[in-house]
Design a protein around this motif. Structure first.
Motif, mmCIF file in Angstrom:
data_model
loop_
_atom_site.group_PDB
_atom_site.id
_atom_site.type_symbol
_atom_site.label_atom_id
_atom_site.label_comp_id
_atom_site.label_asym_id
_atom_site.label_seq_id
_atom_site.Cartn_x
_atom_site.Cartn_y
_atom_site.Cartn_z
ATOM 1 N N ILE A 235 0.804 -1.057 0.134
ATOM 2 C CA ILE A 235 0.019 0.076 -0.239
ATOM 3 C C ILE A 235 0.878 1.279 -0.056
ATOM 4 O O ILE A 235 0.440 2.214 -0.696
ATOM 5 C CB ILE A 235 -0.915 0.076 1.380
ATOM 6 C CG1 ILE A 235 -2.040 -1.174 0.909
ATOM 7 C CG2 ILE A 235 -1.397 1.398 1.406
ATOM 8 C CD1 ILE A 235 -2.731 -1.209 2.086
ATOM 9 N N ASN A 236 2.250 1.227 0.683
ATOM 10 C CA ASN A 236 2.870 2.345 0.827
ATOM 11 C C ASN A 236 3.904 2.340 -0.431
ATOM 12 O O ASN A 236 4.893 3.186 -0.550
ATOM 13 C CB ASN A 236 3.690 2.304 1.943
ATOM 14 C CG ASN A 236 2.779 2.782 3.170
ATOM 15 O OD1 ASN A 236 2.549 4.062 3.527
ATOM 16 N ND2 ASN A 236 1.973 1.734 4.045
ATOM 17 N N GLY A 237 3.890 1.609 -1.346
ATOM 18 C CA GLY A 237 4.741 1.847 -2.529
ATOM 19 C C GLY A 237 5.701 1.005 -2.766
ATOM 20 O O GLY A 237 6.785 1.358 -3.277
ATOM 21 N N ALA A 238 5.973 -0.197 -1.606
ATOM 22 C CA ALA A 238 7.308 -0.903 -1.697
ATOM 23 C C ALA A 238 7.737 -1.448 -3.170
ATOM 24 O O ALA A 238 6.877 -2.050 -3.618
ATOM 25 C CB ALA A 238 7.215 -1.842 -0.588
ATOM 26 N N ASP A 239 8.794 -1.367 -3.548
ATOM 27 C CA ASP A 239 9.082 -1.981 -4.833
ATOM 28 C C ASP A 239 9.670 -3.168 -4.522
ATOM 29 O O ASP A 239 9.320 -4.207 -5.470
ATOM 30 C CB ASP A 239 10.191 -1.318 -5.423
ATOM 31 C CG ASP A 239 10.043 0.185 -5.712
ATOM 32 O OD1 ASP A 239 9.175 0.435 -6.256
ATOM 33 O OD2 ASP A 239 10.882 1.096 -5.214
ATOM 34 N N VAL A 240 10.001 -3.525 -3.349
ATOM 35 C CA VAL A 240 10.395 -5.156 -3.257
ATOM 36 C C VAL A 240 10.057 -5.654 -1.635
ATOM 37 O O VAL A 240 10.232 -4.987 -0.855
ATOM 38 C CB VAL A 240 12.046 -5.066 -3.105
ATOM 39 C CG1 VAL A 240 12.697 -6.672 -2.846
ATOM 40 C CG2 VAL A 240 12.862 -4.598 -4.577
ATOM 41 N N ILE A 241 9.417 -6.816 -1.598
ATOM 42 C CA ILE A 241 9.196 -7.284 -0.448
ATOM 43 C C ILE A 241 10.074 -8.235 0.074
ATOM 44 O O ILE A 241 10.531 -9.169 -0.686
ATOM 45 C CB ILE A 241 7.772 -7.993 -0.625
ATOM 46 C CG1 ILE A 241 6.690 -6.995 -0.914
ATOM 47 C CG2 ILE A 241 7.499 -8.810 0.741
ATOM 48 C CD1 ILE A 241 6.188 -6.013 -0.030
ATOM 49 N N GLU A 242 10.892 -7.970 1.113
ATOM 50 C CA GLU A 242 11.829 -8.913 1.886
ATOM 51 C C GLU A 242 11.254 -9.950 2.562
ATOM 52 O O GLU A 242 10.458 -9.619 3.651
ATOM 53 C CB GLU A 242 12.844 -8.106 2.570
ATOM 54 C CG GLU A 242 13.992 -9.014 3.189
ATOM 55 C CD GLU A 242 14.805 -8.077 3.908
ATOM 56 O OE1 GLU A 242 16.108 -8.160 3.902
ATOM 57 O OE2 GLU A 242 14.623 -7.543 4.889
ATOM 58 N N VAL A 243 11.467 -11.244 2.660
ATOM 59 C CA VAL A 243 11.118 -12.454 3.123
ATOM 60 C C VAL A 243 12.472 -13.156 3.710
ATOM 61 O O VAL A 243 13.171 -13.528 3.103
ATOM 62 C CB VAL A 243 10.398 -13.278 2.602
ATOM 63 C CG1 VAL A 243 9.621 -14.315 3.100
ATOM 64 C CG2 VAL A 243 9.283 -12.553 1.493
ATOM 65 N N ASP A 244 12.524 -13.321 4.947
ATOM 66 C CA ASP A 244 13.424 -14.298 5.787
ATOM 67 C C ASP A 244 12.685 -15.608 5.489
ATOM 68 O O ASP A 244 11.497 -15.931 6.106
ATOM 69 C CB ASP A 244 13.635 -14.074 7.274
ATOM 70 C CG ASP A 244 14.218 -12.472 7.195
ATOM 71 O OD1 ASP A 244 14.727 -12.312 6.350
ATOM 72 O OD2 ASP A 244 14.000 -12.005 8.422
ATOM 73 N N VAL A 245 13.489 -16.541 4.994
ATOM 74 C CA VAL A 245 13.023 -17.825 4.539
ATOM 75 C C VAL A 245 13.458 -18.909 5.431
ATOM 76 O O VAL A 245 14.946 -18.846 5.527
ATOM 77 C CB VAL A 245 13.293 -18.032 3.020
ATOM 78 C CG1 VAL A 245 12.723 -19.369 2.668
ATOM 79 C CG2 VAL A 245 12.909 -17.100 2.221
#
Length: 304
Positions: A101-111
């Motif tokens: 919603i805030n326009g993040a280009d990249v979603i970071e995920v700890d896997v």
């Protein structure tokens, strides 16, 4: 004549001793279970964040703090040319959606991996707790929730062969509608994934200046990776210039201060990871040219 004693009969008193030893063993096991339970309870009370990681996963540190317009010394287009990474936003579906919603280009995920399934988790849950109690989101659900993002960055928290194989399977199963970025501190993990996911952007995670110096002499690794994701305090003008010469992407983490963001932009970084969604939103501004996050072209005269 009395009954003939069996050759296998216990000597007098042995059965009693065995029964006594069994009771002692049961008491010891019960004590271990009780002590372990009390330890876990005490740990949860003293360290609720650690307990949270074992059960629902670490909550993202996302926040939104307005930034001073006077600190915005670059144009909207210049800020928009930087890729904004919402730090650990894949830690929950809600945080993923808020980042988008805030326009993040990249979603970071700890896997992390639990029983052969990839989840979003900063710290892998304990083996006997994870399958039963862990409630963090599965990686495929975070991927679905990140719809519309330019990329999803998988920050790998393990390096076992089984884990790396699962990550490779996941990347191979993704449709080419979103760029996958993979970061790891383990060089051989990135080298294995290069063959499994040739279109993924592979970043070496570098925690300090020593890691940057070591990279400069690792020719094989330089041929494998597309860039680095580096702790921002380790990045200076000298290292930034060398990374640019090597045509490597540079993502800096974790930066919540716009003054430092401006300094990093002068150094030529490609992306910045932040907890502050106001900074992430700033990077989502319009640009003069269409941006595209992709693997860098190899230096002239060098084949991929």
């Amino acid at each position: 004549m009395g009954p003939i004693a069996s050759a296998n009969a216990f000597p007098p008193g042995l059965a009693t001793r065995i029964a006594g030893a069994a009771r002692v063993l049961l008491l010891v096991l019960a004590g271990v279970v009780i002590a372990g339970s009390l330890y876990l309870l005490a740990y949860c009370l003293v360290n609720p964040e650690g307990a949270e990681e074992w059960t629902i996963g670490r909550r993202p540190n996302q926040f939104f703090t307005e930034i001073d317009p006077e600190a915005q010394i670059f144009s909207t287009a210049a800020y928009g040319a930087i890729f904004g990474v919402a730090h650990n936003s894949g830690g929950s579906i809600e945080a993923t959606l808020e980042a988008r919603i805030n326009g993040a280009d990249v979603i970071e995920v700890d896997v992390a991996e639990i029983d052969g399934v990839l989840y979003s988790a900063h710290t892998p849950p304990l083996p006997f707790l994870g399958p039963r109690w862990f409630r963090g989101p599965r990686l495929d659900r975070v991927w679905a929730a990140s719809f519309g993002a330019e990329a999803v960055m998988l920050d790998l928290k393990d390096s076992s062969p089984r884990y790396v194989r699962l990550v490779g399977d996941f990347l191979e199963s993704r449709p080419p509608t979103r760029q996958a970025i993979v970061s790891s501190r383990t060089p051989w993990v990135l080298q294995l994934l290069r063959a499994r996911a040739p279109d993924a952007i592979l970043l070496l995670s570098v925690p300090d200046e020593a890691g940057l110096r070591a990279l400069q002499t690792n020719e094989l690794l330089l041929e494998t990776i597309d860039g680095v994701t580096v702790r921002h305090t380790a990045l200076d003008a000298e290292h930034a210039a060398w990374l640019a010469e090597e045509n490597l992407l540079v993502f800096a983490w974790t930066v919540n201060d716009l003054v430092r963001v401006n300094e990093l932009m002068r150094l030529g970084v490609d992306g910045v990871t932040s907890d502050n969604l106001a900074i992430v939103s700033l990077f989502a501004g319009e640009t003069d040219d269409e941006r595209e996050l992709r693997r860098p072209d190899p230096p002239e005269g060098q084949d991929e």
